[in-house]
Write a protein that holds these residues in place. Sequence first.
Motif, PDB file in Angstrom:
ATOM      1  N   ILE A  93       0.858  -1.188   0.000  1.00  0.00           N
ATOM      2  CA  ILE A  93       0.000   0.000   0.000  1.00  0.00           C
ATOM      3  C   ILE A  93       0.889   1.232   0.000  1.00  0.00           C
ATOM      4  O   ILE A  93       1.833   1.330   0.789  1.00  0.00           O
ATOM      5  CB  ILE A  93      -0.917   0.040   1.235  1.00  0.00           C
ATOM      6  N   SER A  94       0.590   2.175  -0.891  1.00  0.00           N
ATOM      7  CA  SER A  94       1.309   3.445  -0.937  1.00  0.00           C
ATOM      8  C   SER A  94       0.312   4.566  -0.674  1.00  0.00           C
ATOM      9  O   SER A  94      -0.689   4.694  -1.379  1.00  0.00           O
ATOM     10  CB  SER A  94       1.974   3.636  -2.305  1.00  0.00           C
ATOM     11  N   GLU A  95       0.580   5.377   0.352  1.00  0.00           N
ATOM     12  CA  GLU A  95      -0.342   6.440   0.746  1.00  0.00           C
ATOM     13  C   GLU A  95       0.358   7.793   0.713  1.00  0.00           C
ATOM     14  O   GLU A  95       1.259   8.039   1.515  1.00  0.00           O
ATOM     15  CB  GLU A  95      -0.880   6.191   2.156  1.00  0.00           C
ATOM     16  N   PRO A  96      -0.034   8.686  -0.192  1.00  0.00           N
ATOM     17  CA  PRO A  96       0.492  10.050  -0.141  1.00  0.00           C
ATOM     18  C   PRO A  96       0.026  10.733   1.138  1.00  0.00           C
ATOM     19  O   PRO A  96      -0.981  10.346   1.729  1.00  0.00           O
ATOM     20  CB  PRO A  96      -0.098  10.706  -1.386  1.00  0.00           C
ATOM     21  N   HIS A  97       0.749  11.755   1.562  1.00  0.00           N
ATOM     22  CA  HIS A  97       0.489  12.335   2.876  1.00  0.00           C
ATOM     23  C   HIS A  97      -0.908  12.934   2.994  1.00  0.00           C
ATOM     24  O   HIS A  97      -1.462  13.004   4.086  1.00  0.00           O
ATOM     25  CB  HIS A  97       1.541  13.411   3.204  1.00  0.00           C
ATOM     26  N   ASP A  98      -1.511  13.355   1.874  1.00  0.00           N
ATOM     27  CA  ASP A  98      -2.832  13.969   1.947  1.00  0.00           C
ATOM     28  C   ASP A  98      -3.948  13.037   1.511  1.00  0.00           C
ATOM     29  O   ASP A  98      -5.092  13.457   1.319  1.00  0.00           O
ATOM     30  CB  ASP A  98      -2.874  15.241   1.100  1.00  0.00           C
ATOM     31  N   ALA A  99      -3.634  11.739   1.353  1.00  0.00           N
ATOM     32  CA  ALA A  99      -4.668  10.781   0.957  1.00  0.00           C
ATOM     33  C   ALA A  99      -5.586  10.495   2.143  1.00  0.00           C
ATOM     34  O   ALA A  99      -5.200  10.608   3.305  1.00  0.00           O
ATOM     35  CB  ALA A  99      -4.035   9.484   0.468  1.00  0.00           C
ATOM     36  N   VAL A 100      -6.820  10.123   1.833  1.00  0.00           N
ATOM     37  CA  VAL A 100      -7.779   9.735   2.863  1.00  0.00           C
ATOM     38  C   VAL A 100      -7.738   8.220   2.988  1.00  0.00           C
ATOM     39  O   VAL A 100      -8.115   7.499   2.059  1.00  0.00           O
ATOM     40  CB  VAL A 100      -9.201  10.207   2.522  1.00  0.00           C
TER      41      VAL A 100
END
Length: 261
Positions: free
Chosen positions: A124-131
Amino acid sequence: MNNNGNGSDSSSKNRISAVERAFKIINVLRNEGPHTATDLSDHLDIPKSTAYIYLRTLQDLGYVINEDGTYRLSLRFLEVGGNIRREMDIYNVARGEIDELSHKTGEIGTIGYEENGQRVLLYISEPHDAVADNATTGEFTEMHWTAVGKALLSQRSDDEIRAIVEESGLPKGTEQTITEIEELLQEIDTIRSQGYSLEDEERTSGVRALSIPIESGEQLKNIAISVAGPKHRFSDDRIQDELLPELRNTANVIELQYKHY
Protein backbone atom coordinates in the motif's frame (compact mmCIF):
# COMPACT_ATOMS: atom_id res chain seq x y z
CA MET A 1 -9.05 -41.11 17.73
CA ASN A 2 -7.82 -38.80 20.46
CA ASN A 3 -8.63 -35.19 19.60
CA ASN A 4 -7.50 -33.45 22.78
CA GLY A 5 -4.82 -31.24 21.23
CA ASN A 6 -1.84 -33.42 22.17
CA GLY A 7 -0.51 -33.60 18.61
CA SER A 8 -2.32 -36.73 17.41
CA ASP A 9 -3.60 -36.98 13.84
CA SER A 10 -7.29 -36.33 13.29
CA SER A 11 -8.15 -39.24 11.01
CA SER A 12 -11.38 -37.77 9.68
CA LYS A 13 -9.65 -34.63 8.37
CA ASN A 14 -6.06 -35.85 8.21
CA ARG A 15 -4.97 -32.86 10.29
CA ILE A 16 -2.86 -32.47 13.41
CA SER A 17 -5.15 -31.14 16.12
CA ALA A 18 -2.39 -29.49 18.15
CA VAL A 19 -1.29 -27.41 15.15
CA GLU A 20 -4.90 -26.51 14.42
CA ARG A 21 -5.46 -25.39 18.00
CA ALA A 22 -2.27 -23.33 18.03
CA PHE A 23 -3.45 -21.42 14.98
CA LYS A 24 -6.89 -20.95 16.49
CA ILE A 25 -5.15 -19.22 19.38
CA ILE A 26 -3.05 -17.14 17.00
CA ASN A 27 -6.19 -16.11 15.11
CA VAL A 28 -7.97 -15.10 18.32
CA LEU A 29 -5.02 -12.90 19.29
CA ARG A 30 -4.89 -11.49 15.75
CA ASN A 31 -8.58 -10.70 15.48
CA GLU A 32 -9.42 -9.70 19.03
CA GLY A 33 -6.17 -8.48 20.54
CA PRO A 34 -4.35 -9.51 23.73
CA HIS A 35 -5.85 -12.23 25.93
CA THR A 36 -5.01 -13.91 29.21
CA ALA A 37 -4.88 -17.69 29.49
CA THR A 38 -8.25 -17.51 31.23
CA ASP A 39 -9.71 -15.46 28.38
CA LEU A 40 -8.53 -18.01 25.82
CA SER A 41 -9.77 -20.88 27.97
CA ASP A 42 -13.26 -19.38 27.97
CA HIS A 43 -13.13 -18.36 24.31
CA LEU A 44 -12.01 -21.74 22.97
CA ASP A 45 -13.64 -23.89 25.67
CA ILE A 46 -10.39 -25.54 26.71
CA PRO A 47 -8.82 -25.97 30.16
CA LYS A 48 -6.87 -22.97 31.41
CA SER A 49 -3.80 -25.18 31.86
CA THR A 50 -3.99 -26.19 28.18
CA ALA A 51 -4.33 -22.57 27.05
CA TYR A 52 -1.30 -21.66 29.18
CA ILE A 53 0.82 -24.46 27.70
CA TYR A 54 0.06 -23.34 24.16
CA LEU A 55 0.74 -19.70 25.00
CA ARG A 56 4.00 -20.54 26.75
CA THR A 57 5.11 -22.65 23.79
CA LEU A 58 4.35 -19.84 21.35
CA GLN A 59 6.14 -17.43 23.67
CA ASP A 60 9.23 -19.65 23.81
CA LEU A 61 9.25 -19.78 20.00
CA GLY A 62 9.10 -15.97 19.84
CA TYR A 63 5.65 -15.63 18.30
CA VAL A 64 3.78 -14.45 21.39
CA ILE A 65 4.72 -11.80 23.97
CA ASN A 66 3.72 -12.13 27.62
CA GLU A 67 2.98 -8.75 29.18
CA ASP A 68 2.10 -9.29 32.86
CA GLY A 69 -0.02 -12.35 32.12
CA THR A 70 -1.67 -10.92 29.00
CA TYR A 71 -0.49 -12.37 25.71
CA ARG A 72 -0.22 -10.68 22.31
CA LEU A 73 1.27 -11.64 18.97
CA SER A 74 4.87 -10.60 18.42
CA LEU A 75 6.41 -8.74 15.53
CA ARG A 76 7.97 -12.02 14.43
CA PHE A 77 4.94 -12.36 12.15
CA LEU A 78 5.92 -9.08 10.48
CA GLU A 79 9.37 -10.51 9.78
CA VAL A 80 7.90 -13.70 8.31
CA GLY A 81 5.47 -11.84 6.06
CA GLY A 82 8.11 -9.33 5.03
CA ASN A 83 10.51 -12.09 4.01
CA ILE A 84 7.83 -13.86 1.96
CA ARG A 85 6.89 -10.63 0.21
CA ARG A 86 10.49 -9.68 -0.50
CA GLU A 87 10.98 -12.97 -2.34
CA MET A 88 8.16 -12.14 -4.78
CA ASP A 89 9.52 -10.65 -8.00
CA ILE A 90 6.31 -8.75 -8.74
CA TYR A 91 6.57 -6.89 -5.42
CA ASN A 92 10.13 -5.80 -6.17
CA VAL A 93 9.17 -4.72 -9.69
CA ALA A 94 5.89 -2.99 -8.92
CA ARG A 95 6.23 -1.15 -5.62
CA GLY A 96 8.16 1.81 -7.07
CA GLU A 97 5.59 2.20 -9.83
CA ILE A 98 2.76 2.11 -7.30
CA ASP A 99 4.51 4.83 -5.29
CA GLU A 100 4.66 6.93 -8.46
CA LEU A 101 0.99 6.22 -9.26
CA SER A 102 -0.03 7.24 -5.75
CA HIS A 103 2.05 10.42 -5.97
CA LYS A 104 0.56 11.42 -9.34
CA THR A 105 -3.06 10.79 -8.39
CA GLY A 106 -2.90 11.80 -4.73
CA GLU A 107 -4.78 8.60 -3.88
CA ILE A 108 -3.92 5.31 -2.22
CA GLY A 109 -2.19 2.86 -4.55
CA THR A 110 -2.08 -0.89 -3.92
CA ILE A 111 -0.75 -4.18 -5.23
CA GLY A 112 -3.20 -7.03 -4.69
CA TYR A 113 -2.74 -10.78 -4.87
CA GLU A 114 -5.11 -13.75 -4.87
CA GLU A 115 -4.36 -16.50 -2.37
CA ASN A 116 -6.71 -19.31 -1.36
CA GLY A 117 -9.68 -17.55 -2.91
CA GLN A 118 -9.15 -14.26 -1.09
CA ARG A 119 -7.63 -10.90 -1.92
CA VAL A 120 -4.50 -9.99 0.01
CA LEU A 121 -2.78 -6.60 -0.16
CA LEU A 122 0.93 -7.02 -0.87
CA TYR A 123 1.70 -3.30 -0.78
CA ILE A 124 0.00 0.00 0.00
CA SER A 125 1.31 3.44 -0.94
CA GLU A 126 -0.34 6.44 0.75
CA PRO A 127 0.49 10.05 -0.14
CA HIS A 128 0.49 12.33 2.88
CA ASP A 129 -2.83 13.97 1.95
CA ALA A 130 -4.67 10.78 0.96
CA VAL A 131 -7.78 9.73 2.86
CA ALA A 132 -7.08 6.28 4.30
CA ASP A 133 -9.70 3.55 3.84
CA ASN A 134 -8.35 1.57 6.84
CA ALA A 135 -6.92 -1.22 4.70
CA THR A 136 -3.59 -2.58 5.94
CA THR A 137 -0.70 -4.32 4.23
CA GLY A 138 -1.31 -8.07 4.38
CA GLU A 139 -5.05 -7.68 4.80
CA PHE A 140 -7.15 -10.58 3.50
CA THR A 141 -10.71 -9.90 2.38
CA GLU A 142 -13.41 -11.53 0.29
CA MET A 143 -12.68 -11.21 -3.41
CA HIS A 144 -16.10 -9.80 -4.35
CA TRP A 145 -15.81 -6.92 -1.88
CA THR A 146 -13.02 -5.06 -3.65
CA ALA A 147 -11.96 -3.71 -7.02
CA VAL A 148 -8.72 -5.68 -6.76
CA GLY A 149 -10.58 -8.87 -5.93
CA LYS A 150 -12.98 -8.48 -8.82
CA ALA A 151 -10.12 -7.68 -11.21
CA LEU A 152 -8.44 -10.89 -10.06
CA LEU A 153 -11.64 -12.87 -10.52
CA SER A 154 -11.87 -11.58 -14.08
CA GLN A 155 -8.72 -13.59 -14.80
CA ARG A 156 -10.51 -16.79 -13.78
CA SER A 157 -13.07 -18.87 -15.63
CA ASP A 158 -16.70 -18.84 -14.51
CA ASP A 159 -16.27 -22.40 -13.23
CA GLU A 160 -13.28 -21.32 -11.14
CA ILE A 161 -15.27 -18.39 -9.75
CA ARG A 162 -18.16 -20.69 -8.85
CA ALA A 163 -15.72 -22.97 -7.02
CA ILE A 164 -14.34 -20.02 -5.02
CA VAL A 165 -17.86 -18.89 -4.12
CA GLU A 166 -18.86 -22.42 -3.15
CA GLU A 167 -15.92 -22.52 -0.75
CA SER A 168 -16.14 -18.98 0.65
CA GLY A 169 -19.73 -17.88 -0.02
CA LEU A 170 -20.70 -14.30 -0.83
CA PRO A 171 -20.88 -12.61 2.58
CA LYS A 172 -21.97 -9.00 2.75
CA GLY A 173 -19.42 -6.28 3.49
CA THR A 174 -21.85 -3.34 3.14
CA GLU A 175 -25.31 -2.82 1.73
CA GLN A 176 -23.70 -2.37 -1.70
CA THR A 177 -21.95 -5.75 -1.77
CA ILE A 178 -22.92 -8.27 -4.43
CA THR A 179 -24.34 -11.37 -2.74
CA GLU A 180 -25.74 -13.37 -5.69
CA ILE A 181 -23.49 -15.49 -7.88
CA GLU A 182 -25.24 -14.66 -11.16
CA GLU A 183 -24.96 -10.93 -10.49
CA LEU A 184 -21.28 -11.38 -9.68
CA LEU A 185 -20.64 -13.35 -12.88
CA GLN A 186 -22.42 -10.66 -14.90
CA GLU A 187 -20.20 -7.97 -13.39
CA ILE A 188 -17.08 -10.07 -13.96
CA ASP A 189 -18.04 -10.44 -17.62
CA THR A 190 -18.30 -6.64 -17.87
CA ILE A 191 -14.88 -6.29 -16.22
CA ARG A 192 -13.37 -8.67 -18.77
CA SER A 193 -14.83 -6.59 -21.60
CA GLN A 194 -13.79 -3.16 -20.31
CA GLY A 195 -10.49 -4.22 -18.76
CA TYR A 196 -11.00 -2.70 -15.31
CA SER A 197 -13.10 -3.13 -12.19
CA LEU A 198 -14.79 -0.60 -9.94
CA GLU A 199 -15.46 -0.90 -6.23
CA ASP A 200 -18.29 1.37 -5.12
CA GLU A 201 -18.72 1.26 -1.32
CA GLU A 202 -18.82 -2.55 -1.42
CA ARG A 203 -16.18 -3.04 1.26
CA THR A 204 -16.24 0.29 3.10
CA SER A 205 -18.91 2.97 2.97
CA GLY A 206 -17.72 6.18 1.30
CA VAL A 207 -14.81 4.51 -0.52
CA ARG A 208 -14.41 3.87 -4.24
CA ALA A 209 -11.55 2.03 -5.93
CA LEU A 210 -10.43 1.28 -9.45
CA SER A 211 -8.36 -1.77 -10.40
CA ILE A 212 -6.90 -3.56 -13.39
CA PRO A 213 -5.14 -6.94 -13.55
CA ILE A 214 -1.48 -7.22 -14.43
CA GLU A 215 -1.25 -9.40 -17.54
CA SER A 216 2.07 -10.97 -18.42
CA GLY A 217 1.43 -14.66 -18.85
CA GLU A 218 0.40 -17.34 -16.39
CA GLN A 219 2.80 -16.18 -13.65
CA LEU A 220 0.96 -12.88 -13.16
CA LYS A 221 -2.66 -14.02 -13.29
CA ASN A 222 -2.87 -13.51 -9.51
CA ILE A 223 -1.83 -9.82 -9.48
CA ALA A 224 -3.83 -6.61 -9.80
CA ILE A 225 -3.14 -2.96 -8.98
CA SER A 226 -5.55 -0.27 -7.82
CA VAL A 227 -6.14 3.27 -6.69
CA ALA A 228 -8.63 3.97 -3.91
CA GLY A 229 -10.05 6.99 -2.16
CA PRO A 230 -13.17 8.81 -0.98
CA LYS A 231 -16.15 8.52 -3.28
CA HIS A 232 -16.48 12.26 -3.81
CA ARG A 233 -13.00 12.32 -5.39
CA PHE A 234 -13.74 9.35 -7.64
CA SER A 235 -16.32 10.82 -9.98
CA ASP A 236 -17.06 8.95 -13.19
CA ASP A 237 -15.41 11.75 -15.21
CA ARG A 238 -12.22 11.67 -13.16
CA ILE A 239 -12.07 7.88 -13.38
CA GLN A 240 -12.28 7.95 -17.17
CA ASP A 241 -10.19 11.06 -17.82
CA GLU A 242 -7.40 10.72 -15.26
CA LEU A 243 -7.37 7.68 -12.97
CA LEU A 244 -7.93 4.95 -15.52
CA PRO A 245 -5.26 6.25 -17.96
CA GLU A 246 -2.75 6.56 -15.09
CA LEU A 247 -3.60 3.08 -13.86
CA ARG A 248 -3.25 1.56 -17.32
CA ASN A 249 0.06 3.30 -17.90
CA THR A 250 1.37 1.99 -14.58
CA ALA A 251 0.24 -1.54 -15.45
CA ASN A 252 1.99 -1.34 -18.83
CA VAL A 253 5.24 -0.25 -17.20
CA ILE A 254 5.04 -3.01 -14.59
CA GLU A 255 4.33 -5.66 -17.22
CA LEU A 256 7.27 -4.48 -19.33
CA GLN A 257 9.67 -4.33 -16.39
CA TYR A 258 8.57 -7.74 -15.15
CA LYS A 259 9.38 -9.33 -18.50
CA HIS A 260 12.95 -8.06 -18.19
CA TYR A 261 13.38 -8.57 -14.44
